[in-house]
Each structure stands twice: as structure tokens, then as C-alpha cells.
Design an enzyme around this catalytic site. Structure first.
Site, PDB file in Angstrom:
ATOM      1  CG  HIS A  94      -0.161   0.065   2.535  1.00  0.00           C
ATOM      2  ND1 HIS A  94       0.360   1.236   3.057  1.00  0.00           N
ATOM      3  CD2 HIS A  94       0.171  -0.908   3.404  1.00  0.00           C
ATOM      4  CE1 HIS A  94       0.975   0.983   4.194  1.00  0.00           C
ATOM      5  NE2 HIS A  94       0.881  -0.310   4.424  1.00  0.00           N
ATOM      6  N   GLY A  95       0.268   2.358  -0.464  1.00  0.00           N
ATOM      7  CA  GLY A  95       0.950   3.640  -0.414  1.00  0.00           C
ATOM      8  C   GLY A  95       1.124   4.114   1.023  1.00  0.00           C
ATOM      9  CB  SER A 145      -0.783   4.689   6.232  1.00  0.00           C
ATOM     10  OG  SER A 145       0.144   4.618   7.303  1.00  0.00           O
ATOM     11  CG  LEU A 146      -3.401   9.873   7.090  1.00  0.00           C
ATOM     12  CD1 LEU A 146      -4.801  10.101   7.634  1.00  0.00           C
ATOM     13  CD2 LEU A 146      -2.804  11.193   6.612  1.00  0.00           C
ATOM     14  NE  ARG A 163      -1.513   0.095   6.716  1.00  0.00           N
ATOM     15  CZ  ARG A 163      -1.971  -0.392   7.854  1.00  0.00           C
ATOM     16  NH1 ARG A 163      -3.130   0.032   8.336  1.00  0.00           N
ATOM     17  NH2 ARG A 163      -1.289  -1.307   8.529  1.00  0.00           N
ATOM     18  CE  LYS A 205       7.289   2.555  12.064  1.00  0.00           C
ATOM     19  NZ  LYS A 205       7.420   2.336  10.605  1.00  0.00           N
ATOM     20  CG  HIS A 238      -0.544  -4.425   5.066  1.00  0.00           C
ATOM     21  ND1 HIS A 238      -0.954  -3.152   5.387  1.00  0.00           N
ATOM     22  CD2 HIS A 238      -1.682  -5.128   4.825  1.00  0.00           C
ATOM     23  CE1 HIS A 238      -2.271  -3.084   5.348  1.00  0.00           C
ATOM     24  NE2 HIS A 238      -2.734  -4.265   5.000  1.00  0.00           N
ATOM     25  CD  GLU A 278       2.694  -4.776   8.421  1.00  0.00           C
ATOM     26  OE1 GLU A 278       3.070  -5.987   8.468  1.00  0.00           O
ATOM     27  OE2 GLU A 278       3.257  -3.914   7.723  1.00  0.00           O
ATOM     28  NE  ARG A 279       6.471  -7.822  12.052  1.00  0.00           N
ATOM     29  CZ  ARG A 279       7.276  -7.848  13.119  1.00  0.00           C
ATOM     30  NH1 ARG A 279       6.978  -8.590  14.168  1.00  0.00           N
ATOM     31  NH2 ARG A 279       8.375  -7.120  13.139  1.00  0.00           N
ATOM     32  CG  MET A 280      -1.912  -7.053  16.208  1.00  0.00           C
ATOM     33  SD  MET A 280      -1.306  -6.690  17.855  1.00  0.00           S
ATOM     34  CE  MET A 280      -1.711  -8.224  18.683  1.00  0.00           C
ATOM     35  NE  ARG A 299      10.517  -1.037  12.391  1.00  0.00           N
ATOM     36  CZ  ARG A 299      10.880  -0.016  11.610  1.00  0.00           C
ATOM     37  NH1 ARG A 299      11.788   0.852  12.008  1.00  0.00           N
ATOM     38  NH2 ARG A 299      10.341   0.134  10.423  1.00  0.00           N
TER      39      ARG A 299
END
Length: 332
Positions: A94-95, A97-98, A143, A208, A267, A197-199, A224
Site C-alpha cells: 500500500h501507499g 499511510s497517515l 490503506r 518509532k 502490507h 499487516e502483522r500485529m 521489527r
């Protein structure tokens, strides 16, 4: 007139006693092309008039034969394609995200695209605009779905993506399309949580950089990028791979096997898991795999193997990455 002559000729041959007594191996079959020589006529006591009639039949049947041959050729091509099990697989992260924009851990929090992410999705669509798409799979997160929808606005065939709602009988009934023509100009979109996506557990929503300062860069990097170490109350890449790859094998690969061209909008980690399966990467190799937002990756599925073709540069370059004629629209 030609039709009348043709019918008369057929009748003449069928009624002629010499032809009726002809050996079974030489029976006249007007579907195929009949090649008749003078020796043939003299052997069976036929006249020159019969020779002229035969030439008429030969002309008519050669036309039938050429059409039949073309049809057989097309059938053969379809059979060859079916046997080769060749199809296109497009993977796109996906592009932005916010929360990507704000440098926050997102995970399974359902956050839409940023302005940059919208532009990336549109650019991704331009890159794959010449590659046929029959079916789209996305995660259950907005997303990924936005990316797929925006990408398809750039596609040359201008088919409309329609999200399939299979969560209940009522949802399936209420979302039915009853117009055959409309169906033919649509692309089914199947959303699956297994492609999420992984949780990230307790990291979701945290900045981050601030998290690295709090827990240490090495610890955060391990959460990560390690394969089997999850963040607190979250999923490891290994756990994400178990669900994503199982779904790919059970639901997506059979579609490719049937010859359908598939796009998967998902993702970073769910796609890393799938690429690990496609490219047969080790757990050490996959942790170094980075996927940019909004950059599609093309694979060709042929004879049970996945062949990576890289990322299409743009609509004019799509032919470079297409493996056969079927993977590029010739009419556009």
C-alpha cells in the site's frame, strides 16, 4: 449460386455408386479438404464434368477447412495455455499511510492513506496499466483497499473493482449484480484479514524514534526485523507468515493455476512473507527484504513456478515484463 453448385456436388458424390462402394479409408468427408486427381476419376469411371464439380467442392471445403484450422489453432492455444498454467501475479505494498507519515507503528490499526500515499497508489496503477487483472485480493485494512482501488482507476481496461461481501448470507444476497454485461466489466475484490499487516501489539500507535530511545535501538530493531521474536503482545514475522502464506496457497494460488491474473494489495510484512514463499528465501534472507510503498512487483506463474519480473517502469514498458502475449493488452 455457389451454394447450389456445392449442394449439387455433394449430392452427386453421395449418390454415385462408385463412391458409395469406395473403401472406408477413402470415404468422402466434406468437412475436410478433398484433393481429387484425374487418376482418381479414371479409376472410378467418372467424367470431366465430375472433375469440374470436384474442383468446386475442393474450393468450398478449403474455405471450411481454413476456418476450422483457425478454430483448432485457437483451441490449441487455449489448451497450451491451460497446460502451462501461465498467469500474472502483481504484488503491491500500500501507499504511505497517515501513520507512516507520522513515523508511528501502525500494524493492524486501520489507518487510511496520506496525500503522498494516494499519489503512490495512482503511480502504481500507471505501472501496471497494461497488465491484465482478473481478480484482486486485499487485506481487510483500508490503506490496502484504497491502494487497489486508486491503482485500478489508471488501468487501460477501465473495469470497475467491486468488493465482495461474503461475511453473511444477507451480505452476499444484497450485493449481487444481476446484469451480465456489468459483471463482465467488473473485477471482484476479495478482502482477507490473513493478508493484514502483522500485529505490532503494544507498539501500535507509538512513535518509532521515541520507542527506540525508550527500549534501545537494538531491541526495537529485533522486534521489527527478526524472524521469530514478536514485539510485546504482538506477532513475529514467522507468525504473520503462517497465516499469510497459508491463505496465499489455499485461496490465491488456485486462481493463478486456473489462468487468472491476480493483484494482491497488502502490507510490508504480509508481502515479505509471501515473497519468502515465492522466491524460496530463508528466514535470514527475508529479514533483509525491504519493500517500498506503492511499488508493484510482477511475477509470472508458469508450470507451477513463480518467475520474478521485477517492477514495471510504466505503461509503455509493460511489454518488457510480460512473459507472453496474454500478459499485455494488444488492443489498447
Amino acid at each position: 449460386m455457389a451454394t447450389g453448385v456445392y449442394n449439387q456436388a455433394i449430392g452427386a458424390f453421395q449418390s454415385n455408386s462408385h463412391i458409395n462402394n469406395f473403401n472406408h479409408q477413402h470415404k468422402f468427408n466434406y468437412i475436410g479438404r478433398l484433393v481429387v486427381t484425374k487418376d482418381f476419376f479414371s479409376s472410378y469411371g467418372l467424367s470431366k464434368r465430375d472433375l469440374r464439380v470436384s474442383k468446386c467442392i475442393e474450393y468450398q471445403t478449403s474455405v471450411v477447412d481454413s476456418v476450422s484450422s483457425a478454430s483448432r489453432s485457437r483451441t490449441s492455444d487455449r489448451d497450451t495455455h491451460k497446460k502451462s498454467n501461465e498467469a500474472a501475479l502483481i504484488l503491491v505494498r500500500h501507499g504511505e499511510s497517515l501513520w507512516n507519515e507520522k513515523n508511528l507503528f501502525t500494524g493492524c490499526v486501520d489507518v487510511p492513506l496520506s496525500k503522498k500515499g494516494i499519489d503512490e497508489a495512482i503511480e502504481a496503477g500507471k505501472r501496471i496499466s497494461s497488465i491484465p487483472v482478473d481478480l484482486i485480493f486485499t487485506s481487510a485494512l483500508i490503506r490496502a483497499q484504497m491502494t487497489a482501488m486508486l491503482a485500478m482507476t489508471q488501468h487501460r481496461h477501465m473495469k470497475v473493482p467491486i468488493i465482495m461481501h461474503n461475511e453473511s448470507e444477507q451480505a452476499r444476497e444484497w450485493s449481487q449484480v444481476f446484469c451480465k454485461d456489468t459483471k463482465e466489466h467488473s473485477i471482484p475484490v476479495i478482502a482477507a484479514w490473513q493478508l493484514n499487516e502483522r500485529m505490532y501489539g503494544e507498539l501500535q500507535g507509538l512513535n518509532k524514534q521515541e520507542t527506540a530511545q525508550r527500549y534501545g535501538k537494538e531491541q526495537v530493531h529485533e522486534w521489527r526485523r527478526s524472524y521469530n521474536i514478536p514485539p510485546p503482545n504482538g506477532e513475529s514475522l514467522e507468525m504473520c507468515a503462517e497465516r499469510a502464506v497459508a491463505y496465499f496457497r489455499d485461496q490465491i494460488e488456485p486462481q493463478l493455476l486456473s489462468g487468472k491474473n491476480v493483484m494482491v494489495s497488502a502490507h510490508g510484512n504480509s508481502l515479505r512473507s509471501i515473497i519468502m514463499y515465492l522466491d524460496k528465501l530463508t528466514s535470514q534472507e527475508v529479514i533483509n527484504l525491504e519493500l517500498s510503498t506503492g511499488i508493484p512487483m510482477l511475477y509470472i506463474f508458469k508450470e507451477g513456478r513463480f518467475i520474478r519480473r521485477g517492477s514495471p517502469i510504466g505503461p509503455t514498458e509493460a511489454g518488457v515484463y510480460a512473459y507472453t502475449r496474454r500478459c499485455v493488452y494488444k488492443s489498447c
